[in-house]
Design an enzyme around this catalytic site. Sequence first.
Site, short mmCIF file in Angstrom:
data_model
loop_
_atom_site.label_atom_id
_atom_site.label_comp_id
_atom_site.label_asym_id
_atom_site.label_seq_id
_atom_site.Cartn_x
_atom_site.Cartn_y
_atom_site.Cartn_z
N GLU A 52 19.75 54.99 7.25
CA GLU A 52 21.18 54.68 7.36
C GLU A 52 21.66 53.92 6.12
OE1 GLU A 52 18.86 54.19 9.63
OE2 GLU A 52 19.61 54.49 11.67
N LYS B 56 15.12 45.23 3.70
CA LYS B 56 13.79 44.69 3.43
C LYS B 56 12.87 45.79 2.91
CE LYS B 56 9.91 42.72 5.93
NZ LYS B 56 9.44 42.24 7.23
N GLU C 96 14.23 43.18 20.53
CA GLU C 96 13.27 43.80 19.60
C GLU C 96 12.00 42.95 19.51
OE1 GLU C 96 14.14 44.54 15.28
OE2 GLU C 96 14.49 46.58 15.95
N LYS D 130 12.81 57.32 14.99
CA LYS D 130 13.02 57.65 13.58
C LYS D 130 12.25 58.91 13.22
CE LYS D 130 13.43 52.94 11.81
NZ LYS D 130 12.88 51.94 10.91
N HIS E 281 37.67 38.55 32.69
CA HIS E 281 38.58 39.56 33.22
C HIS E 281 37.91 40.93 33.23
CE1 HIS E 281 41.78 36.57 33.06
NE2 HIS E 281 41.11 36.14 32.00
N GLY F 62 12.68 41.24 9.87
CA GLY F 62 14.07 41.63 9.64
C GLY F 62 15.05 40.83 10.49
N ARG F 63 14.74 40.67 11.76
CA ARG F 63 15.69 40.00 12.66
C ARG F 63 15.70 38.48 12.47
NH1 ARG F 63 11.80 42.92 15.05
NH2 ARG F 63 10.18 41.88 16.28
O1 G6P Z 1 15.97 45.83 6.30
P1 G6P Z 1 15.46 47.21 6.59
O2 G6P Z 1 14.08 47.44 6.08
O3 G6P Z 1 16.43 48.24 6.10
O4 G6P Z 1 15.36 47.35 8.14
C1 G6P Z 1 16.48 47.31 8.98
C2 G6P Z 1 16.09 47.34 10.44
O5 G6P Z 1 15.54 48.58 10.78
C3 G6P Z 1 14.41 48.72 11.57
O6 G6P Z 1 14.44 49.94 12.21
C4 G6P Z 1 14.03 47.61 12.49
O7 G6P Z 1 14.06 47.98 13.82
C5 G6P Z 1 14.83 46.35 12.29
O8 G6P Z 1 14.05 45.27 12.70
C6 G6P Z 1 15.23 46.18 10.85
O9 G6P Z 1 15.92 44.97 10.70
#
Ligand code: G6P
Length: 534
Positions: free
Chosen positions: A193, A187, A334, A493, A365, A248-249
């Site tokens: 990453e 987004k 989150e 971060k 189990h 995002g979620r």
């Molecule tokens: O889609 P992006 O901007 O790469 O974000 C990816 C993810 O990273 C963040 O750190 C948030 O904690 C997430 O809510 C998000 O979905």
Amino acid sequence: MKKTHMRELFAANPNRFREFFIEAAGIKLDFSKNLITAKTMKLLADLAEERRLTDAVNEMFRGEQINRSEQRPALHIALRNASERPIYVDGQDVMPEVRATLEKMELFTWKIRSTQWRGFSNLPFTDIVSIGIGGSFLGPKLVSAALKPYWNDTLNCHYVANIDGTHITEVLKHLDPETTLFLIQSKSFGTQETLENAKVARHWFMQNGGSEDTIGKHFVAITANVPSAIEFGIAEDNIFPMWDWVGGRYSLWSAIGLPTALAIGMDGFRALLSGAYAMDEHFRTAPIDQNLPIILALLGVWYSNFMDADSYAILPYDHYLRGLPAHLQQLDMESNGKRVTHNGDEVDYQTGPIIWGGAGANGQHAYHQLLHQGTRLAPADFIIPLHTHNPVANHHAILFANCLSQTQALMQGKTLSEAKQELIAAGMSAREADALAPHKVIPGNKPSNTVLFERATPRTIGALIAMYEHKVFVQGALWDINSFDQWGVELGKQLGNEILRKLVSAPAREQSSPTLDASTQGLVDLYLGRDKHF
Ligand SMILES: O=P(O)(O)OC[C@H]1O[C@H](O)[C@H](O)[C@@H](O)[C@@H]1O
């Protein structure tokens, strides 16, 4: 006050199953195995009314800025709005953009699946690699796996999320650059990453036959940050939009769901949206006491705030849904892992629970022992389809029996006298039975929900996930917290970048960066191989 055991509640009310059973949008919920009576549910519904829940729901559906700390609406419901109802953000209807994006996805999906769009050597694609993390990973990964029976046999779908180089190495190892399509999913297009993995993918592509001219055939981005995607080298036509009014979620319903659409086809993706829409309509219109997500939310509040439960287990008895606990962990933790109210006042009550879980029957189990005899209260959702896509021998009946027997055992338990009688019947002396029986006592009275649906189809999976989204929303509204920001993620971060500078920069520059605490500095020294402490 002594709690009435659920055994007694069931014995006293032959109608209990019917009374505490609800169905909506293809999802059935048996909530009779909870520590509740009709009065409890009435009081919880009163709480929801007192907290003006209906107003909060309407605010979300109207597109108001319910994410107040970021001054944005949270409009995942617009992504699946199948009605003619416009949804306004800053006075502008967002539905035309949503529909246009679905059409762009449709065309792209058709081109790839029909092999019109091919790789640089004119071979059709065989593999899609989605690079993204958090919400740009967990949701699409869950849905793609959940709908595996609907996959097109010729396209394989892979996910790379972790910055650990092992992840991308292991995925690329088996792929052919000529037939691999990369989807860069972010987004913000600013997530470390994802960008680092995307760079590795591009490098791998270039080293193995790709070129600047053919990158456009193999790299696509899904983002709300078009300039950064273009700067990375993605052709503008290959960029699918996202919007800052989608969290995002909550983004698997947007173009972030492209890997799913490629895997199952656009008809399947639209069916997924229609299942979510059916749940949205139910949630928006059903009264509190007949509203599936609200009932789930109220039960969660009951255990968190009135019975001190710290965690909540998600136990899908469906191999295809094994990614559900991970997705709901992000969705719930989150969203509702918050400590202040909308006004910034510290809360003096518990907010979101710790979500955990895994696939049944495997968990039986492993960690179910603690559910049965541990000292902690951990309510659980058992989730199971009535029919399987894979009728292998008697497996589904066995799985179903396992699922039911767990909820039954959690509810009824085993008393001391039952344990003793069993042991004596098995030939033990009274003395031996007395010694062993306490270990075999299972108190029972442990709450669980059973969530069922006919079969894991795009529609039912859409409805199931939307149900949990709304559950989380309702709890956030009751707790007066912002379920749509995630400031806590940021500190890690920020500090991570400072530490990285220490790990990779020249010693002279490193001196000028901020001093670390002794533990972190000691660990940095270990990494740099200059440890003098031991
Ligand atoms: O889609 P992006 O901007 O790469 O974000 C990816 C993810 O990273 C963040 O750190 C948030 O904690 C997430 O809510 C998000 O979905």
